[in-house]
Motif scaffolding. Structure first.
Motif, PDB file in Angstrom:
ATOM      1  N   ARG A 237      14.138  31.342 -16.812  1.00  0.00           N
ATOM      2  CA  ARG A 237      15.531  32.019 -16.776  1.00  0.00           C
ATOM      3  C   ARG A 237      15.344  33.306 -17.247  1.00  0.00           C
ATOM      4  NH1 ARG A 237      19.018  28.946 -14.017  1.00  0.00           N
ATOM      5  NH2 ARG A 237      18.085  27.053 -13.523  1.00  0.00           N
ATOM      6  N   LEU A 238      16.136  34.322 -16.517  1.00  0.00           N
ATOM      7  CA  LEU A 238      16.368  35.684 -17.005  1.00  0.00           C
ATOM      8  C   LEU A 238      17.149  35.632 -18.322  1.00  0.00           C
ATOM      9  CD1 LEU A 238      17.268  37.195 -13.606  1.00  0.00           C
ATOM     10  CD2 LEU A 238      15.274  37.222 -14.825  1.00  0.00           C
ATOM     11  N   PRO A 239      17.448  36.759 -19.063  1.00  0.00           N
ATOM     12  CA  PRO A 239      17.970  36.669 -20.519  1.00  0.00           C
ATOM     13  C   PRO A 239      19.633  36.269 -20.113  1.00  0.00           C
ATOM     14  CG  PRO A 239      16.616  38.830 -20.218  1.00  0.00           C
ATOM     15  CD  PRO A 239      16.667  37.946 -19.201  1.00  0.00           C
ATOM     16  N   ASN A 240      19.968  36.537 -18.981  1.00  0.00           N
ATOM     17  CA  ASN A 240      21.492  36.033 -18.768  1.00  0.00           C
ATOM     18  C   ASN A 240      21.488  34.777 -18.590  1.00  0.00           C
ATOM     19  OD1 ASN A 240      20.391  36.391 -16.457  1.00  0.00           O
ATOM     20  ND2 ASN A 240      22.345  37.330 -15.498  1.00  0.00           N
ATOM     21  N   GLY A 241      20.454  34.074 -18.324  1.00  0.00           N
ATOM     22  CA  GLY A 241      20.572  32.613 -18.270  1.00  0.00           C
ATOM     23  C   GLY A 241      20.434  32.213 -16.540  1.00  0.00           C
ATOM     24  N   LYS A 242      20.370  33.251 -15.815  1.00  0.00           N
ATOM     25  CA  LYS A 242      20.329  33.002 -14.579  1.00  0.00           C
ATOM     26  C   LYS A 242      18.922  32.491 -13.927  1.00  0.00           C
ATOM     27  CE  LYS A 242      24.026  36.020 -12.753  1.00  0.00           C
ATOM     28  NZ  LYS A 242      24.382  37.274 -11.667  1.00  0.00           N
ATOM     29  N   ALA A 243      18.665  32.104 -12.813  1.00  0.00           N
ATOM     30  CA  ALA A 243      17.186  31.563 -12.203  1.00  0.00           C
ATOM     31  C   ALA A 243      16.278  32.929 -12.201  1.00  0.00           C
ATOM     32  CB  ALA A 243      17.501  30.827 -11.063  1.00  0.00           C
ATOM     33  N   ASP A 244      15.131  32.727 -12.341  1.00  0.00           N
ATOM     34  CA  ASP A 244      14.365  33.885 -12.519  1.00  0.00           C
ATOM     35  C   ASP A 244      13.217  33.597 -11.226  1.00  0.00           C
ATOM     36  OD1 ASP A 244      12.251  35.724 -12.612  1.00  0.00           O
ATOM     37  OD2 ASP A 244      11.977  35.467 -14.750  1.00  0.00           O
ATOM     38  N   TYR A 245      13.941  33.616  -9.868  1.00  0.00           N
ATOM     39  CA  TYR A 245      13.106  33.196  -9.032  1.00  0.00           C
ATOM     40  C   TYR A 245      11.882  33.982  -8.574  1.00  0.00           C
ATOM     41  CZ  TYR A 245      16.767  30.150  -7.602  1.00  0.00           C
ATOM     42  OH  TYR A 245      18.031  29.345  -7.486  1.00  0.00           O
ATOM     43  N   ALA A 246      11.668  35.157  -9.269  1.00  0.00           N
ATOM     44  CA  ALA A 246      10.638  35.857  -9.082  1.00  0.00           C
ATOM     45  C   ALA A 246       9.428  35.239  -9.808  1.00  0.00           C
ATOM     46  CB  ALA A 246      10.760  37.318  -9.496  1.00  0.00           C
TER      47      ALA A 246
END
Length: 539
Positions: free
Chosen positions: A523-532
């Motif tokens: 996850r990114l810091p905002n909780g979204k998926a880190d697809y990279a």
């Protein structure tokens, strides 16, 4: 329709309740009077350095007549002061991802053209390098932090600059509901894009300045009266560099709420977040999917918390697994979880409540378009369509006429935004979400929505998180691969167990062909998926 603007409303609420708490962080408490004074001082600093709005309005929806203020900060009072102070000077603020490195910052600044940058001292080295690559050197306002980093050459110390500025209103500058507020997308599926919101539209849309029946509040007196009655205290854990954090904070202020930050603001510390919720008796709290909900559940299970005032948890940007949602509601039984589906471009389009709600209820202005995006679908139409939003929506993307034209459409005479969510319009009038087109994988001629597979994987025993991506395949063209993070020590379920668990709820072609395990966050810091990060593990 006449609309209100943020600067004017904030001033009016402060005049009505000057001594009420407006902002709380750590051991500091700011009243509405104090926040108003500080944002006025910032407006003077910006204006005295020649920043504001140009003499002519923009003629195209992708243009901005304003000077722009970059906010390169962790959560804290200065971030919110930057947003409101900018609007008081008729400067358009925009968010900067504090994880960006030099090249990403240079790309973003090249697109956004900041005339001023507010940044925490710990980011000074990166800012110093990047501004040397810009055609125009912006005004630098450095906010002191625990790093102790010294001032960049030519930069102003934020507190010193405010102390030297007048505390009164800015003469001759009248903010307007048409002034722009820029929200940069996260760039998870491409380069970040600056979404141009008129502040009046933003307030009636994502900031929620509406009555219970959904009709807009456009009268200043009515808005202030509502704010005076408010007893809301909103705890903001998500970073303000993304929409969920900014909208929760500014939406709270538009309704007269006190905004509370947890002690730890450079990452999620669930124990600190819940301790703050208990201590400050917060009534509302935003969440960002399992990345927030799972640690919060663990923190609540570790010790009892008195959270009686907490009535609403608003979840956006990522899904909460049903079993996690049920457990959270068991731990906070007097509260409710409201899921909202939307985007930087649309605001909140649809909502749902309850742990097992299968579909979303349309918000005002929501619509479903046909697959070719030329007509509206009706409830019960079987076609898989696109979620669209009309009414209070942005103008377009900064500096990008082509992307503006492809995302903001006119259908049956109404201007709509289509952000990329695939949905089906159910016969009962609710909307069934299938996934984002940007994360759709074509495998062997079949379309697979990554979110659908991820939700199944996250619901399996022993799995804390999962992302699904595509990988080149000679047989399938693209094959489905899942990156999973086990819930505890060890590797968790083996591949056969994962496939068997998926087979209960998914068609065979949707089941991942391979599973990759990781102990790192997905996850990114905002909780979204880190697809990279997920793609880097499977290629």
């Amino acid at each position: 329709m006449a609309q209100l603007d943020l600067a004017t409303l904030h001033e009016a609420i402060a005049a009505a309740v000057p001594d009420r708490e407006c902002l709380v962080w750590r051991d500091r408490r700011w009243t509405w009077r104090e926040v108003t004074e500080r944002t006025r001082r910032l407006a003077h600093v910006l204006h005295d350095h020649g920043l504001g709005i140009g003499p002519e309005a923009s003629s195209e929806p992708w243009e901005s007549p304003h000077d722009h203020l970059a906010l390169y900060l962790h959560n804290g009072p200065e971030y919110l002061e930057g947003l409101v102070g900018a609007h008081k000077a008729r400067v358009a603020p925009f968010n900067v991802n504090y994880r960006y490195v030099d090249d990403e910052l240079a790309q973003l600044f090249g697109d956004a053209r900041p005339a001023a940058v507010m940044y925490h001292a710990r980011f000074a080295p990166a800012i110093g390098r990047v501004v040397e690559r810009l055609n125009r050197r912006p005004l630098l306002l450095q906010v002191a932090d625990e790093s102790g980093t010294g001032l960049l050459p030519g930069a102003l110390d934020y507190e010193a600059a405010l102390a030297a500025a007048p505390a009164g209103p800015l003469d001759g500058v009248r903010p307007d509901a048409g002034d722009l507020h820029i929200l940069y997308t996260g760039g998870t599926t491409g380069l970040p894009k600056g979404v141009l919101w008129r502040i009046g539209d933003l307030m009636l849309g994502p900031l929620g300045l509406r009555r219970r029946d959904g009709t807009p509040v456009t009268d200043l007196g009515e808005a202030v009266e509502r704010a005076v009655r408010s007893e809301v205290r909103v705890l903001v854990g998500p970073p303000l560099m993304h929409g969920a954090g900014t909208w929760s904070s500014l939406g709270g202020w538009c309704g007269g709420a006190c905004v509370v930050f947890p002690t730890v603001v450079d990452g999620l510390d669930a124990a600190d977040l819940m301790a703050t919720a208990e201590r400050e008796r917060v009534t509302r709290m935003p969440l960002v999917g399992d990345a927030f909900a799972r640690p919060i559940v663990a923190a609540l299970e570790s010790r009892p918390h008195e959270l009686g005032p907490l009535r609403t948890m608003v979840n956006s940007a990522a899904a909460i697994s049903p079993e996690v949602k049920r457990r959270l509601l068991e731990l906070v039984p007097h509260s409710r979880i409201v899921d909202v589906l939307g985007s930087s471009e649309s605001g909140f389009s649809v909502t749902r409540s309850g742990a097992d709600a299968p579909a979303f209820t349309p918000s005002p202005g929501a619509a479903v378009l046909s697959a070719d995006r030329t007509r509206r679908l009706r409830p019960g139409d079987g076609e898989l369509g696109w979620l669209a939003k009309g009414g209070t929506i942005p103008l377009g993307y900064l500096g990008d006429p082509d992307k503006t034209a492809s995302t903001f459409l006119t259908v049956d005479g109404e201007r709509l935004v289509v952000a990329g969510d695939r949905v089906r319009y159910r016969a009962d009038g609710t909307i069934e979400f299938h996934g984002r087109e940007a994360t759709t994988i074509n495998t062997g001629g079949e379309k697979v929505f990554a979110e659908e597979v991820e939700a199944v994987l996250r619901g399996l025993p022993g799995i804390a998180d999962a992302l699904v991506v595509g990988r080149p395949s000679e047989r399938w063209g693209t094959e489905i691969v899942a990156v999973v993070r086990p819930a505890g020590p060890g590797s968790g379920p083996d591949d056969a167990e994962l496939r068997a668990g998926c087979a209960v709820r998914l068609a065979r072609y949707k089941i991942p062909k391979a599973f990759v395990r990781t102990g790192a966050s997905l996850r990114l810091p905002n909780g979204k998926a880190d697809y990279a990060a997920a793609r880097a593990l499977v290629t």
